[in-house]
Design an enzyme around this catalytic site. Structure first.
Site, PDB file in Angstrom:
ATOM      1  N   SER A 166       0.833  -1.196   0.000  1.00  0.00           N
ATOM      2  CA  SER A 166       0.000   0.000   0.000  1.00  0.00           C
ATOM      3  C   SER A 166       0.871   1.251   0.000  1.00  0.00           C
ATOM      4  O   SER A 166       2.083   1.192   0.202  1.00  0.00           O
ATOM      5  CB  SER A 166      -0.897   0.015   1.236  1.00  0.00           C
ATOM      6  OG  SER A 166      -0.125   0.364   2.358  1.00  0.00           O
ATOM      7  N   LYS A 167       0.213   2.366  -0.218  1.00  0.00           N
ATOM      8  CA  LYS A 167       0.885   3.665  -0.221  1.00  0.00           C
ATOM      9  C   LYS A 167       1.633   3.864   1.094  1.00  0.00           C
ATOM     10  O   LYS A 167       2.740   4.355   1.128  1.00  0.00           O
ATOM     11  CB  LYS A 167      -0.174   4.738  -0.426  1.00  0.00           C
ATOM     12  CG  LYS A 167       0.299   6.153  -0.287  1.00  0.00           C
ATOM     13  CD  LYS A 167      -0.852   7.081  -0.583  1.00  0.00           C
ATOM     14  CE  LYS A 167      -0.594   8.519  -0.271  1.00  0.00           C
ATOM     15  NZ  LYS A 167       0.097   8.840   0.942  1.00  0.00           N
ATOM     16  N   ARG A 168       0.975   3.448   2.177  1.00  0.00           N
ATOM     17  CA  ARG A 168       1.580   3.654   3.496  1.00  0.00           C
ATOM     18  C   ARG A 168       2.895   2.885   3.692  1.00  0.00           C
ATOM     19  O   ARG A 168       3.785   3.331   4.374  1.00  0.00           O
ATOM     20  CB  ARG A 168       0.597   3.311   4.619  1.00  0.00           C
ATOM     21  CG  ARG A 168      -0.060   4.575   5.184  1.00  0.00           C
ATOM     22  CD  ARG A 168      -1.227   4.238   6.041  1.00  0.00           C
ATOM     23  NE  ARG A 168      -2.274   3.650   5.221  1.00  0.00           N
ATOM     24  CZ  ARG A 168      -2.967   2.574   5.545  1.00  0.00           C
ATOM     25  NH1 ARG A 168      -2.742   1.955   6.654  1.00  0.00           N
ATOM     26  NH2 ARG A 168      -3.912   2.122   4.754  1.00  0.00           N
TER      27      ARG A 168
END
Ligand code: GLU
Length: 507
Positions: A262-264
């Protein structure tokens, strides 16, 4: 393959394109090129609540950067357009009507509040509310009304949605080129919304109608769309249309393999998850991109290609044409692929060292001008690059390895001084400076030879001399071969550094 191969990449412009999305586009592209097919870009922007300004432009620019080209699309045009779903709005209503006529869909007049209430009630009983064969019997929809009532609602302009009528007690069998045959029971599905009274279709209807009208032969997309496949198959059957072949690509996983990338993860672990930098138009937040971080698009694409597909050999470096040549869907795995940020840097290194010294120097010259306001002689930069390219993964790392070619050391690494600068170093370096001054042809070869003879004749230690000399020339224990360094610096500068170094370290 005898049929006409037509594939599409169908992003929704709801934000920046994740690298998983780039991989989907890439596999579609490779498949199309390999099979002499067509590659289509279709923008799926029917959900206007999720529209993000700049996202469409970002997607196209990212794919262009990667070298993924389209035969048809919003820029390229083509005979199946328009290629932006918001411009196809007038097409979908008739298909929604067709499904209602054939008894495969129905009007539902339940308000958002009513449905919310039902969801809450279900939650209180630790259940999930689903609009399905059971619940639909007691809800406000056309299945429970006579024609007059339905017409009255429609005439009065009561807002509605059109829902697909999932058949009861049947099994839906689907074929996926990667996963084989998958069967699900219709009871597990809900009556998804296909169309809304504001005239907009949902993703499901627009996607199927467009894949049909655009004569898409193969739907190659991410695994997250697999749960939608039973509905899509039922829609094709309800329309009595020929189904495309489906291939659902495995997920990209976090580096530790625990869940979807994910982006995180990128923010947390310090690597980009987007092809290009993205600035969120609402929050102003910046997410890093491979392009801005100094990756070659070829390296990024090569890495992505191998994240889910394998060539069946040990070969790791593939240019786009080689990928096209080697690609096939039957070598795409079922299980998720772990993203490896270190391996990604390795790929960049491989592409960097494959650049000619000329080309790399040209790139670095631009960087030197922009970042350091330096405009050194190209010949010198070509030479430096040839000496140090093996040590770096990125063009911007060259400076860290080679700054001493441009800047006389102003300080000397203390640890190295302690270890390498001996009581007799001063005298030895003075003698060495005189020896160097005598060399006419100040080439690495000549320098090496003279120093070697001097060391042998005087029974000095090669290591001791070279370490002390490196300290004076570089200021630290780094850099390529000393003869090469001195050749690039030239006689005057080399001797100057030796003298000022001796002075500095003798104090
Ligand atoms: N618009 C969908 C997306 O954003 C397309 C899914 C599909 O390829 O069917 O990924």
């Amino acid at each position: 393959m005898s049929e006409n191969i037509r594939v599409r990449f169908a992003p929704s412009p709801t934000g920046p394109l994740h690298m998983g999305g780039v991989r989907t586009a890439l596999y579609n592209y490779l498949f199309a090129r390999k099979n002499d097919g067509k590659m289509i870009l279709r923008i799926e922007d029917t959900d206007q609540t999720r529209f993000v300004p700049g996202a469409e432009q970002y997607i196209m620019e990212s794919l262009a950067w990667c070298g993924i080209q389209f035969d048809e699309g919003i820029i390229e045009g083509g005979s199946y357009g328009p290629y932006r779903q918001s411009e196809r709005k007038s097409i979908y209503a008739a298909y929604s009507d067709q499904l209602i006529q054939s008894g495969n869909a129905y009007y539902a007049f339940d308000t958002a509040e009513e449905l919310d209430e039902l969801r809450k009630q279900a939650e209180a009983e630790r259940k999930t509310f689903i609009y399905n064969s059971e619940s639909r019997k007691s809800l406000r929809n056309s299945l429970n009304m006579n024609d007059v009532e339905v017409k009255k609602h429609l005439d009065e302009g009561v807002p509605y949605v059109v829902r697909f009528l999932i058949p009861e007690n049947t099994s839906i069998t689907m074929n996926d080129l990667i996963r084989g045959t998958v069967t699900v029971k219709s009871e597990t599905l809900d009556d998804k919304v296909l169309f809304k009274s504001d005239g907009m279709p949902t993703y499901h209807l627009a996607n199927i109608v467009d894949d049909h009208l655009m004569e898409i032969s193969h739907v190659i997309r991410g695994e997250e769309w697999l749960p939608s496949l039973p509905l899509h198959v039922l829609l094709y059957e309800a329309f009595e249309w020929k189904k495309p072949q489906f291939a659902h690509l495995p997920l990209l996983l976090k580096p530790d393999g625990n869940g979807k990338l994910s982006k995180r993860d990128g923010d947390r672990l310090g690597f980009p998850v987007f092809p290009m930098q993205w600035k969120d138009p609402t929050t102003g937040e910046i997410s890093s991109g491979y392009r801005e971080n100094g990756y070659y698009p070829e390296a990024f694409v090569n890495m992505l290609a191998l994240l889910g597909w394998n060539p069946g050999s040990d070969q790791e470096i593939f240019g786009m044409n080689e990928l096209i040549e080697a690609f096939s869907l039957d070598r795409v795995g079922k299980s998720g692929s772990k993203f490896d940020p270190e391996k990604t840097k390795w790929f960049n290194h491989q592409y960097l060292i494959r650049q000619t010294d000329e080309a790399l120097a040209q790139e670095w010259l631009k960087w030197l001008k922009a970042e350091k306001n330096l405009e050194p002689e190209k010949k010198k930069v070509v030479k430096i690059v040839s000496l140090i390219k093996e040590r770096v993964n990125f063009v911007q790392e060259l400076w860290e390895e080679a700054n001493f070619f441009f800047e006389t050391p102003e300080s000397y690494d203390e640890k190295v001084v302690k270890k390498r600068w001996k009581t007799d170093s001063s005298e030895q370096m003075k003698t060495l400076a005189i020896l160097l001054d005598d060399i006419q042809d100040f080439s690495a070869e000549m320098i090496d030879e003279k120093i070697k003879i001097w060391i042998t004749e005087n029974e000095l230690s090669m290591g001791g001399i070279m370490n002390a000399l490196r300290l004076l020339l570089v200021g630290a224990a780094k850099g390529p071969h000393l003869g090469d360094i001195m050749e690039v610096l030239g006689k005057t500068e080399s001797i100057k550094r030796i003298s000022s170094g001796i002075k500095a370290l003798s104090n």
